[in-house]
Structures are given as C-alpha cells and as structure tokens.
Design a protein around this motif. Structure first.
Motif, mmCIF file in Angstrom:
data_model
loop_
_atom_site.group_PDB
_atom_site.id
_atom_site.type_symbol
_atom_site.label_atom_id
_atom_site.label_comp_id
_atom_site.label_asym_id
_atom_site.label_seq_id
_atom_site.Cartn_x
_atom_site.Cartn_y
_atom_site.Cartn_z
ATOM 1 N N UNK A 169 48.546 59.013 27.982
ATOM 2 C CA UNK A 169 49.387 59.549 29.148
ATOM 3 C C UNK A 169 49.412 58.467 30.046
ATOM 4 N N UNK A 170 50.448 58.453 31.057
ATOM 5 C CA UNK A 170 50.310 57.555 32.027
ATOM 6 C C UNK A 170 50.475 58.217 33.407
ATOM 7 N N UNK A 171 50.037 57.431 34.296
ATOM 8 C CA UNK A 171 50.028 58.066 35.673
ATOM 9 C C UNK A 171 49.363 57.011 36.627
ATOM 10 N N UNK A 172 48.415 57.536 37.701
ATOM 11 C CA UNK A 172 47.772 56.748 38.660
ATOM 12 C C UNK A 172 46.431 56.725 38.413
ATOM 13 N N UNK A 173 45.631 55.611 38.615
ATOM 14 C CA UNK A 173 44.205 55.780 38.684
ATOM 15 C C UNK A 173 43.764 55.513 40.246
ATOM 16 N N UNK A 174 43.021 56.667 40.516
ATOM 17 C CA UNK A 174 42.588 56.578 41.841
ATOM 18 C C UNK A 174 41.317 55.988 42.582
ATOM 19 N N UNK A 175 40.651 55.624 41.533
ATOM 20 C CA UNK A 175 39.255 55.050 41.778
ATOM 21 C C UNK A 175 38.126 55.663 40.890
ATOM 22 N N UNK A 176 36.919 55.112 41.220
ATOM 23 C CA UNK A 176 35.804 55.555 40.576
ATOM 24 C C UNK A 176 34.686 55.403 41.727
ATOM 25 N N UNK A 177 34.082 56.692 41.489
ATOM 26 C CA UNK A 177 32.965 57.027 42.466
ATOM 27 C C UNK A 177 31.423 57.289 41.763
ATOM 28 N N UNK A 178 30.428 57.132 42.661
ATOM 29 C CA UNK A 178 29.219 57.678 41.903
ATOM 30 C C UNK A 178 29.570 59.141 41.744
ATOM 31 N N UNK A 179 28.963 59.560 40.502
ATOM 32 C CA UNK A 179 29.342 61.014 40.322
ATOM 33 C C UNK A 179 28.633 62.211 41.283
ATOM 34 N N UNK A 180 29.543 62.962 41.494
ATOM 35 C CA UNK A 180 29.099 64.083 42.551
ATOM 36 C C UNK A 180 29.421 63.599 43.875
#
Length: 189
Positions: free
Chosen positions: A69-80
């Motif tokens: 699929x294609x779209x937008x990546x919104x970022x990565x955070x620490x889990x939870x």
C-alpha cells in the motif's frame, strides 16, 4: 481649517510606519526564537536517542509480497507512549511512504527521506489507533509494533485508503502468529 486638511492631518498621525516596522521586526524575532528553540529540542532528543543502534540495512525486496500500500508515515514512538517520538536514524520525520509486507519483513520506502526495514523476526503486532507521535487522525492510523535491539517501538502509517488498515492488522497478526508457532515447534524438536 477646512475639514479636508483636518482629515489629512488625522490620517498622517494614524500611519506610524516606524511603530509598525518595530512591531513587525519584534514579531519576526519572536517567531525566529520559537523556531530556534524547537530545533534545539529536536536536536536534544536526537542526542538522547543516540544510543539506539543503527537500523538493519534496507534490502532490495521484502521477499514474496503479502501486502502493499501507499500512504503517509507519521512517525515512530516508544511502544505504548504515543507522544515519545523517536527521531534517531530518520524515524522522526513524517513523509510519504510505500509499505510492502513480504515474507522476510516490512519494507518502508520513503521518497525523499530515509527508507527503513523491519525484519520479520522483529515484528510483534499491529493495530489501528486514533493517533501517534502527536498526530490524531479521526479515521485511524495503522500502528505496527516492532522491536529493535531490545527497544519496543510503534510506527504509525495512514494508508491512502484507510479501509485497508484492517487487512494489514490481520496480515501482520497472522504473520507474527505463524512465525511464533514455527519458533515454538523448532524449540520443541
């Protein structure tokens, strides 16, 4: 004096160009200071996260394709913790993204930004959520949970067609369950 002369004098007093220019320069300085402080905060966060090891090398292909699929990546955070953005190794910038779930892992291609790769053994799950990294989307975000060198991370994506999120959650859940079952069977034999 005539009313036209009085009106011209009153208008001349209202147009205080040095005052307007002073306020404009002052406002621009405040905006510049706020931008500089935000930039310093971003760099400080990057320094704090410098202990996160480099991400795995990005392969040419993810193996046999399961989903794309294609779209937008919104970022990565620490889990939870959806407000604790990870900025190390280019994971903090929002961008366009093409996702490919293959038999060997998840490939995230980001035109104009750093691509990254999540090997199959690092994927731990997926879900839909209302937001990640300070970004709230009413129609939902696909959140992929994975581990990297002992750190649990959540990466958020929004497909161009949000109705695809359910298929991604099911595919990644099945993918991780199958992998876990294989590991259990291998350990038992």
């Amino acid at each position: 004096m005539s009313s036209a002369v009085l009106l011209a004098q009153e208008q001349a007093r209202v147009t205080n160009w040095p005052g307007y220019l002073g306020w404009t320069v002052g406002l621009l300085l405040v905006i510049g200071l706020v931008y500089w402080l935000m930039r310093q905060g971003w760099n400080w966060r990057r320094t704090l996260q410098s202990g996160i090891p480099a991400l795995p090398a990005v392969p040419e292909r993810a193996g046999r394709t399961i989903l794309e699929t294609s779209g937008r990546y919104h970022g990565t955070t620490t889990a939870g913790n959806w407000l604790d953005r990870v900025v190390a190794h280019g994971l903090g910038t929002r961008s366009r993204a093409d996702l490919t779930l293959g038999e060997h892992g998840l490939l995230v291609r980001r035109p104009g930004d750093v691509d990254f790769w999540i090997p199959a053994e690092h994927l731990t799950g997926a879900r839909t959520d209302s937001g990640i990294a300070g970004k709230v989307v009413p129609s939902g975000i696909l959140v992929v949970t994975w581990t990297h060198e002992g750190t649990d991370l959540d990466s958020g994506f929004r497909a161009d067609h949000p109705d695809e999120h359910t298929a991604w959650v099911e595919a990644i859940t099945q993918f991780t369950a199958t992998r876990t079952t294989k590991k259990t069977e291998e350990a038992a034999s």
